[in-house]
Design an enzyme around this catalytic site. Structure first.
Site, PDB file in Angstrom:
ATOM      1  CE1 TYR A  59      11.312 -26.587  28.121  1.00  0.00           C
ATOM      2  CE2 TYR A  59      13.348 -27.673  27.486  1.00  0.00           C
ATOM      3  CZ  TYR A  59      12.677 -26.735  28.254  1.00  0.00           C
ATOM      4  OH  TYR A  59      13.380 -25.954  29.138  1.00  0.00           O
ATOM      5  CG  LEU A  63      22.426 -16.290  22.373  1.00  0.00           C
ATOM      6  CD1 LEU A  63      22.519 -16.776  20.933  1.00  0.00           C
ATOM      7  CD2 LEU A  63      23.650 -15.461  22.726  1.00  0.00           C
ATOM      8  N   GLY A  90      17.606 -14.597  20.868  1.00  0.00           N
ATOM      9  CA  GLY A  90      18.119 -14.001  19.624  1.00  0.00           C
ATOM     10  C   GLY A  90      17.674 -12.557  19.440  1.00  0.00           C
TER      11      GLY A  90
HETATM   12  N1  NAP Z   1      14.194 -23.683  32.782  1.00  0.00           N
HETATM   13  C1  NAP Z   1      13.426 -22.885  32.079  1.00  0.00           C
HETATM   14  O1  NAP Z   1      12.421 -22.345  32.559  1.00  0.00           O
HETATM   15  C2  NAP Z   1      13.806 -22.624  30.657  1.00  0.00           C
HETATM   16  C3  NAP Z   1      13.107 -21.637  29.908  1.00  0.00           C
HETATM   17  C4  NAP Z   1      13.500 -21.428  28.577  1.00  0.00           C
HETATM   18  C5  NAP Z   1      14.541 -22.179  28.034  1.00  0.00           C
HETATM   19  N2  NAP Z   1      15.177 -23.127  28.782  1.00  0.00           N
HETATM   20  C6  NAP Z   1      16.323 -23.916  28.247  1.00  0.00           C
HETATM   21  O2  NAP Z   1      17.264 -23.007  27.713  1.00  0.00           O
HETATM   22  C7  NAP Z   1      17.562 -23.367  26.375  1.00  0.00           C
HETATM   23  C8  NAP Z   1      17.953 -22.145  25.599  1.00  0.00           C
HETATM   24  O3  NAP Z   1      16.877 -21.213  25.539  1.00  0.00           O
HETATM   25  P1  NAP Z   1      16.637 -20.388  24.210  1.00  0.00           P
HETATM   26  O4  NAP Z   1      16.347 -21.300  23.092  1.00  0.00           O
HETATM   27  O5  NAP Z   1      15.685 -19.276  24.496  1.00  0.00           O
HETATM   28  O6  NAP Z   1      18.136 -19.829  24.020  1.00  0.00           O
HETATM   29  P2  NAP Z   1      18.774 -18.616  23.250  1.00  0.00           P
HETATM   30  O7  NAP Z   1      20.127 -19.098  22.884  1.00  0.00           O
HETATM   31  O8  NAP Z   1      18.628 -17.370  24.022  1.00  0.00           O
HETATM   32  O9  NAP Z   1      17.879 -18.429  21.926  1.00  0.00           O
HETATM   33  C9  NAP Z   1      17.963 -19.336  20.872  1.00  0.00           C
HETATM   34  C10 NAP Z   1      17.177 -18.753  19.735  1.00  0.00           C
HETATM   35  O10 NAP Z   1      17.901 -17.643  19.216  1.00  0.00           O
HETATM   36  C11 NAP Z   1      18.029 -17.827  17.813  1.00  0.00           C
HETATM   37  N3  NAP Z   1      19.265 -17.189  17.338  1.00  0.00           N
HETATM   38  C12 NAP Z   1      19.316 -16.155  16.511  1.00  0.00           C
HETATM   39  N4  NAP Z   1      20.595 -15.828  16.256  1.00  0.00           N
HETATM   40  C13 NAP Z   1      21.353 -16.653  16.910  1.00  0.00           C
HETATM   41  C14 NAP Z   1      22.763 -16.797  17.021  1.00  0.00           C
HETATM   42  N5  NAP Z   1      23.619 -16.014  16.389  1.00  0.00           N
HETATM   43  N6  NAP Z   1      23.228 -17.762  17.797  1.00  0.00           N
HETATM   44  C15 NAP Z   1      22.365 -18.590  18.462  1.00  0.00           C
HETATM   45  N7  NAP Z   1      21.011 -18.494  18.377  1.00  0.00           N
HETATM   46  C16 NAP Z   1      20.507 -17.529  17.604  1.00  0.00           C
HETATM   47  C17 NAP Z   1      18.022 -19.329  17.607  1.00  0.00           C
HETATM   48  O11 NAP Z   1      17.636 -19.615  16.277  1.00  0.00           O
HETATM   49  P3  NAP Z   1      18.389 -20.759  15.426  1.00  0.00           P
HETATM   50  O12 NAP Z   1      17.982 -22.075  16.004  1.00  0.00           O
HETATM   51  O13 NAP Z   1      17.857 -20.511  14.054  1.00  0.00           O
HETATM   52  O14 NAP Z   1      19.862 -20.520  15.524  1.00  0.00           O
HETATM   53  C18 NAP Z   1      16.970 -19.753  18.614  1.00  0.00           C
HETATM   54  O15 NAP Z   1      15.680 -19.568  18.070  1.00  0.00           O
HETATM   55  C19 NAP Z   1      16.298 -24.090  25.886  1.00  0.00           C
HETATM   56  O16 NAP Z   1      16.545 -24.951  24.811  1.00  0.00           O
HETATM   57  C20 NAP Z   1      15.921 -24.866  27.112  1.00  0.00           C
HETATM   58  O17 NAP Z   1      16.699 -26.048  27.181  1.00  0.00           O
HETATM   59  C21 NAP Z   1      14.828 -23.351  30.074  1.00  0.00           C
END
Ligand code: NAP
Length: 300
Positions: free
Chosen positions: A53, A212, A215
């Site tokens: 990461y 999400l 986002g």
């Molecule tokens: N195992 C795997 O292969 C894998 C792959 C991908 C991710 N992951 C894990 O999953 C976690 C989550 O993934 P993700 O970051 O893609 O999650 P997500 O919750 O789907 O997306 C988060 C993104 O959405 C934005 N966003 C926009 N509006 C939002 C709102 N109202 N509430 C919350 N977020 C909002 C956030 O920006 P802001 O920060 O500005 O709020 C952030 O950039 C990662 O941190 C990682 O630990 C694992």
């Protein structure tokens, strides 16, 4: 917040804070510490990281927090991952991005993670992705040695299908506790490939990454994103809920398979939104309205 038992001796929070985007948050150690403490106050004690990461930087960013506040380690559970080798200035001799599940790589990856995270144990180690070149006997030996040395307490996988999960489970003494996969109203893949049914059958509690969909409901572009976002908006209006993210988390949490969302935001008020959803109850029809919007066609 309620804790979830992944095994008899391992409990994690019902929501996990994901640290994939931590380098993008541009926070200093004190700011990450504050965010972490606020999350813990809300009941989120489990944190999800990975060796790769932030181009191999996020484990260290979190480790700096544990360096300035050592006592925090006892209040939290750390998840990290290994197995993907990406192209990076930090590994100049690497030419082809690939997966490496050799004994030596798993052991050295964990040793590096421990150093960066400033800890002497990882609560849960996940193999990041299934690989076409994979020797389960070698992985089993690595798991066994890591467990014996106390460096890793529990093991799981990410992005595996049921066959891949069963294949590794058949080789290792350390029972796999979870599979972290992408699940959201925008990604129904694991409802379609048999994984959700497999989790139910085996009583495996899955973690949902990108709950999400990064986002995408904020600014939907594709037809599917528009359909799903409209359905989410309708349900939010029906329930008089002020933000769409809450509807998404409740959609995940309603499912009987006990999905644990891995929240990706770096903003505490948005983390709080996720916690608030623990009280929201979607009806079965509302759950299906969202599912069908994502499917793009009515149920048979
Ligand atoms: N195992 C795997 O292969 C894998 C792959 C991908 C991710 N992951 C894990 O999953 C976690 C989550 O993934 P993700 O970051 O893609 O999650 P997500 O919750 O789907 O997306 C988060 C993104 O959405 C934005 N966003 C926009 N509006 C939002 C709102 N109202 N509430 C919350 N977020 C909002 C956030 O920006 P802001 O920060 O500005 O709020 C952030 O950039 C990662 O941190 C990682 O630990 C694992």
């Amino acid at each position: 917040m309620e804790k979830i038992n992944l095994s008899k001796d391992f409990r994690i929070s019902k929501l996990i804070h994901g640290q994939w985007r931590m380098a993008d948050w541009k926070m200093n150690t004190n700011e990450i510490l504050k965010l972490t403490e606020q999350a813990i106050e809300l009941g989120i004690t489990t944190f999800d990281n990975a060796d790769i990461y932030g181009d191999y930087s996020c484990e260290e960013l979190f480790g700096n927090v544990l360096r300035v506040k050592k006592e925090l380690r006892h209040d939290i559970e750390i998840i990290t991952k290994c197995g993907i080798k990406i192209i990076s200035d930090k590994y100049p001799n690497r030419i082809t991005p690939h997966y490496d599940y050799s004994y030596d790589h798993i052991i050295s990856s964990v040793d590096t993670s421990l150093k960066k995270l400033n800890t002497d144990y990882i609560d849960l180690l996940l193999l990041h992705r299934p690989a076409p070149f994979f020797n389960p006997a070698e992985v089993a030996k690595a798991f066994s040695d890591l467990k014996k040395s106390g460096k890793v307490l529990h093991f799981g996988v990410s992005n595996f299908d049921p066959m891949q999960f069963e294949m590794l489970n058949a080789h290792t003494d350390e029972k796999l506790l979870t599979n972290q996969v992408e699940i959201s109203p925008f990604c129904l893949e694991h409802f379609e490939n048999g994984n959700i049914d497999f989790f139910l059958k085996e009583r495996i509690i899955p973690m949902a990454w990108s709950p999400l969909a990064g986002g995408s409901f904020i600014n939907p572009k594709s037809e599917k994103e528009l359909r799903v976002s409209n359905a989410l908006k309708e349900v939010a209006e029906e329930l008089n809920i002020d933000s769409i993210d809450k509807i998404i988390y409740s959609w995940l949490l309603k499912h009987p398979v006990s999905i644990i969302p891995v929240i990706g935001t770096g903003k505490i008020e948005r983390i709080k939104n996720a916690v608030d959803t623990l009280d929201i109850e979607l009806s079965l029809e509302q759950w299906y309205k969202i599912f069908i919007a994502s499917r793009g066609e009515p149920l048979p």
